[in-house]
Design a protein around this motif. Structure first.
Motif, PDB file in Angstrom:
ATOM      1  N   LYS A   9       0.712  -1.152  -0.059  1.00 35.87           N
ATOM      2  CA  LYS A   9      -0.027  -0.174   0.030  1.00 35.87           C
ATOM      3  C   LYS A   9       0.964   1.316   0.255  1.00 35.87           C
ATOM      4  O   LYS A   9       0.245   2.368  -0.395  1.00 35.87           O
ATOM      5  CB  LYS A   9      -0.913   0.056   1.250  1.00 35.87           C
ATOM      6  CG  LYS A   9      -1.836  -1.155   1.136  1.00 35.87           C
ATOM      7  CD  LYS A   9      -2.661  -1.207   2.425  1.00 35.87           C
ATOM      8  CE  LYS A   9      -3.767  -2.336   2.104  1.00 35.87           C
ATOM      9  NZ  LYS A   9      -4.824  -2.305   1.228  1.00 35.87           N
ATOM     10  N   ARG A  52       1.044  -6.094  13.127  1.00 39.38           N
ATOM     11  CA  ARG A  52      -0.046  -6.702  14.016  1.00 39.38           C
ATOM     12  C   ARG A  52      -0.733  -7.893  13.117  1.00 39.38           C
ATOM     13  O   ARG A  52      -0.447  -8.141  11.872  1.00 39.38           O
ATOM     14  CB  ARG A  52      -1.071  -5.726  13.955  1.00 39.38           C
ATOM     15  CG  ARG A  52      -0.766  -4.526  14.628  1.00 39.38           C
ATOM     16  CD  ARG A  52      -0.613  -4.277  16.047  1.00 39.38           C
ATOM     17  NE  ARG A  52      -1.862  -4.628  16.835  1.00 39.38           N
ATOM     18  CZ  ARG A  52      -1.902  -5.259  17.738  1.00 39.38           C
ATOM     19  NH1 ARG A  52      -0.732  -4.976  18.669  1.00 39.38           N
ATOM     20  NH2 ARG A  52      -3.042  -5.557  18.595  1.00 39.38           N
ATOM     21  N   ARG A 107      -3.670 -12.860   9.004  1.00 35.42           N
ATOM     22  CA  ARG A 107      -3.511 -11.478   8.204  1.00 35.42           C
ATOM     23  C   ARG A 107      -2.508 -11.080   8.972  1.00 35.42           C
ATOM     24  O   ARG A 107      -2.564 -10.505  10.220  1.00 35.42           O
ATOM     25  CB  ARG A 107      -4.935 -10.863   8.336  1.00 35.42           C
ATOM     26  CG  ARG A 107      -4.873  -9.597   7.799  1.00 35.42           C
ATOM     27  CD  ARG A 107      -5.949  -8.603   7.855  1.00 35.42           C
ATOM     28  NE  ARG A 107      -6.110  -8.192   9.201  1.00 35.42           N
ATOM     29  CZ  ARG A 107      -7.143  -7.954   9.812  1.00 35.42           C
ATOM     30  NH1 ARG A 107      -8.373  -8.016   9.097  1.00 35.42           N
ATOM     31  NH2 ARG A 107      -7.189  -7.584  11.212  1.00 35.42           N
ATOM     32  N   ARG A 137      -0.277  -7.458   9.070  1.00 36.57           N
ATOM     33  CA  ARG A 137      -0.294  -6.016   8.385  1.00 36.57           C
ATOM     34  C   ARG A 137       1.031  -5.303   8.899  1.00 36.57           C
ATOM     35  O   ARG A 137       1.365  -5.524  10.055  1.00 36.57           O
ATOM     36  CB  ARG A 137      -1.251  -5.188   9.102  1.00 36.57           C
ATOM     37  CG  ARG A 137      -2.700  -5.660   8.494  1.00 36.57           C
ATOM     38  CD  ARG A 137      -3.904  -4.950   9.123  1.00 36.57           C
ATOM     39  NE  ARG A 137      -5.321  -4.940   8.417  1.00 36.57           N
ATOM     40  CZ  ARG A 137      -6.361  -4.736   8.651  1.00 36.57           C
ATOM     41  NH1 ARG A 137      -6.533  -4.209   9.940  1.00 36.57           N
ATOM     42  NH2 ARG A 137      -7.340  -4.947   7.879  1.00 36.57           N
ATOM     43  N   TYR A 190       2.705  -1.486   9.732  1.00 37.04           N
ATOM     44  CA  TYR A 190       2.261  -0.163   9.710  1.00 37.04           C
ATOM     45  C   TYR A 190       3.328   0.685   9.867  1.00 37.04           C
ATOM     46  O   TYR A 190       4.434   0.224  10.573  1.00 37.04           O
ATOM     47  CB  TYR A 190       1.406   0.151  10.960  1.00 37.04           C
ATOM     48  CG  TYR A 190       0.166  -0.503  11.099  1.00 37.04           C
ATOM     49  CD1 TYR A 190      -1.130   0.243  10.555  1.00 37.04           C
ATOM     50  CD2 TYR A 190      -0.194  -1.817  11.562  1.00 37.04           C
ATOM     51  CE1 TYR A 190      -2.152  -0.304  10.562  1.00 37.04           C
ATOM     52  CE2 TYR A 190      -1.419  -2.415  11.381  1.00 37.04           C
ATOM     53  CZ  TYR A 190      -2.532  -1.758  10.961  1.00 37.04           C
ATOM     54  OH  TYR A 190      -3.731  -2.202  11.111  1.00 37.04           O
ATOM     55  N   ARG A 191       3.595   2.082   9.246  1.00 35.43           N
ATOM     56  CA  ARG A 191       4.722   2.798   9.623  1.00 35.43           C
ATOM     57  C   ARG A 191       3.901   3.954  10.635  1.00 35.43           C
ATOM     58  O   ARG A 191       2.974   4.518  10.730  1.00 35.43           O
ATOM     59  CB  ARG A 191       4.768   3.785   8.324  1.00 35.43           C
ATOM     60  CG  ARG A 191       5.897   4.942   8.665  1.00 35.43           C
ATOM     61  CD  ARG A 191       5.945   6.063   7.323  1.00 35.43           C
ATOM     62  NE  ARG A 191       6.549   5.247   6.056  1.00 35.43           N
ATOM     63  CZ  ARG A 191       5.695   4.958   5.168  1.00 35.43           C
ATOM     64  NH1 ARG A 191       4.628   5.363   4.968  1.00 35.43           N
ATOM     65  NH2 ARG A 191       6.340   4.376   4.057  1.00 35.43           N
ATOM     66  N   ASP A 209      -0.588   6.622  12.322  1.00 39.73           N
ATOM     67  CA  ASP A 209       0.097   5.603  11.731  1.00 39.73           C
ATOM     68  C   ASP A 209      -0.672   5.151  10.365  1.00 39.73           C
ATOM     69  O   ASP A 209      -1.512   5.644   9.994  1.00 39.73           O
ATOM     70  CB  ASP A 209       0.031   4.596  12.530  1.00 39.73           C
ATOM     71  CG  ASP A 209       0.914   4.700  13.851  1.00 39.73           C
ATOM     72  OD1 ASP A 209       1.441   5.816  14.043  1.00 39.73           O
ATOM     73  OD2 ASP A 209       0.730   3.967  14.763  1.00 39.73           O
ATOM     74  N   GLN A 210       0.114   4.608   9.329  1.00 37.18           N
ATOM     75  CA  GLN A 210       0.011   4.497   8.049  1.00 37.18           C
ATOM     76  C   GLN A 210       0.089   2.903   7.813  1.00 37.18           C
ATOM     77  O   GLN A 210       1.242   2.200   7.981  1.00 37.18           O
ATOM     78  CB  GLN A 210       0.936   5.354   7.141  1.00 37.18           C
ATOM     79  CG  GLN A 210       0.340   5.133   5.555  1.00 37.18           C
ATOM     80  CD  GLN A 210       1.457   5.651   4.603  1.00 37.18           C
ATOM     81  OE1 GLN A 210       2.605   6.058   4.973  1.00 37.18           O
ATOM     82  NE2 GLN A 210       0.869   5.628   3.426  1.00 37.18           N
ATOM     83  N   LEU A 211      -1.021   2.179   7.301  1.00 35.58           N
ATOM     84  CA  LEU A 211      -0.850   0.615   6.767  1.00 35.58           C
ATOM     85  C   LEU A 211      -0.326   0.865   5.587  1.00 35.58           C
ATOM     86  O   LEU A 211      -0.632   1.548   4.453  1.00 35.58           O
ATOM     87  CB  LEU A 211      -2.302   0.525   6.725  1.00 35.58           C
ATOM     88  CG  LEU A 211      -2.588  -1.090   6.335  1.00 35.58           C
ATOM     89  CD1 LEU A 211      -1.772  -2.182   7.005  1.00 35.58           C
ATOM     90  CD2 LEU A 211      -3.933  -1.564   5.758  1.00 35.58           C
ATOM     91  N   GLU A 254      -0.367  -5.272   3.770  1.00 35.79           N
ATOM     92  CA  GLU A 254      -1.404  -6.245   4.205  1.00 35.79           C
ATOM     93  C   GLU A 254      -1.170  -7.574   3.325  1.00 35.79           C
ATOM     94  O   GLU A 254      -1.130  -7.765   2.544  1.00 35.79           O
ATOM     95  CB  GLU A 254      -2.867  -5.705   4.179  1.00 35.79           C
ATOM     96  CG  GLU A 254      -3.764  -6.597   4.645  1.00 35.79           C
ATOM     97  CD  GLU A 254      -5.266  -6.062   4.978  1.00 35.79           C
ATOM     98  OE1 GLU A 254      -6.034  -6.859   5.099  1.00 35.79           O
ATOM     99  OE2 GLU A 254      -5.301  -4.941   4.751  1.00 35.79           O
TER     100      GLU A 254
END
Length: 144
Positions: free
Chosen positions: A67, A79, A93, A95, A97-98, A104-106, A109
């Motif tokens: 993404k 996560r 799943r 994920r 994140y930044r 925070d940004q995904l 995934e």
């Protein structure tokens, strides 16, 4: 139920390619480490792999969505949640994140189907009830 924290790190320059961002192999390495954290969380950690039940989760299928790019020095965290538990398999799943000021940004995934492997026989085996219960405790909805 909720997903669990399965890793935190800083993106190293050595994990980046000539385009200047983390390469695909780095993302997969991050989620591979997260998979070992999940195994430890549900009772399939290092002691089990080396001497205990001799079982572990092995990826048999994955789907990935990138993404946003990761850059050297980015602080990231992972996560992991369980989407489904079958007789011999679990769908997870992961994920990434930044972590950043302002929210925070995904950035990634992935959906991974893993089977429980008998490490002696080198084949899939039924998930014991105690492990299944721990996996179920990590269940998340597909839309969360």
């Amino acid at each position: 139920m909720a997903d669990i924290d399965t890793g935190r790190r800083v993106v190293a320059a050595s994990e980046c390619d000539t385009l200047g961002h983390a390469n695909i192999a780095s993302y997969i390495a991050y989620v591979s480490d997260a998979g070992f954290t999940l195994m430890n969380h549900v009772g399939l950690g290092r002691d089990n792999i080396l001497a205990g039940r001799r079982m572990g989760l092995a990826v048999v299928d994955m789907q990935a969505q990138y993404k946003a790019e990761l850059l050297p020095g980015d602080c990231i965290y992972l996560r992991t949640g369980v989407l489904a538990v079958g007789t011999k398999s679990v769908t997870c799943r992961h994920r990434i994140y930044r972590a950043q000021a302002g929210g925070d940004q995904l950035v990634f995934e992935g959906r991974f189907i893993k089977v429980l492997m008998d490490l002696e026989a080198r084949r899939a085996t039924a998930i014991p009830e105690d492990i299944k219960d721990r996996l179920e405790a990590c269940r998340v909805s597909d839309d969360s």
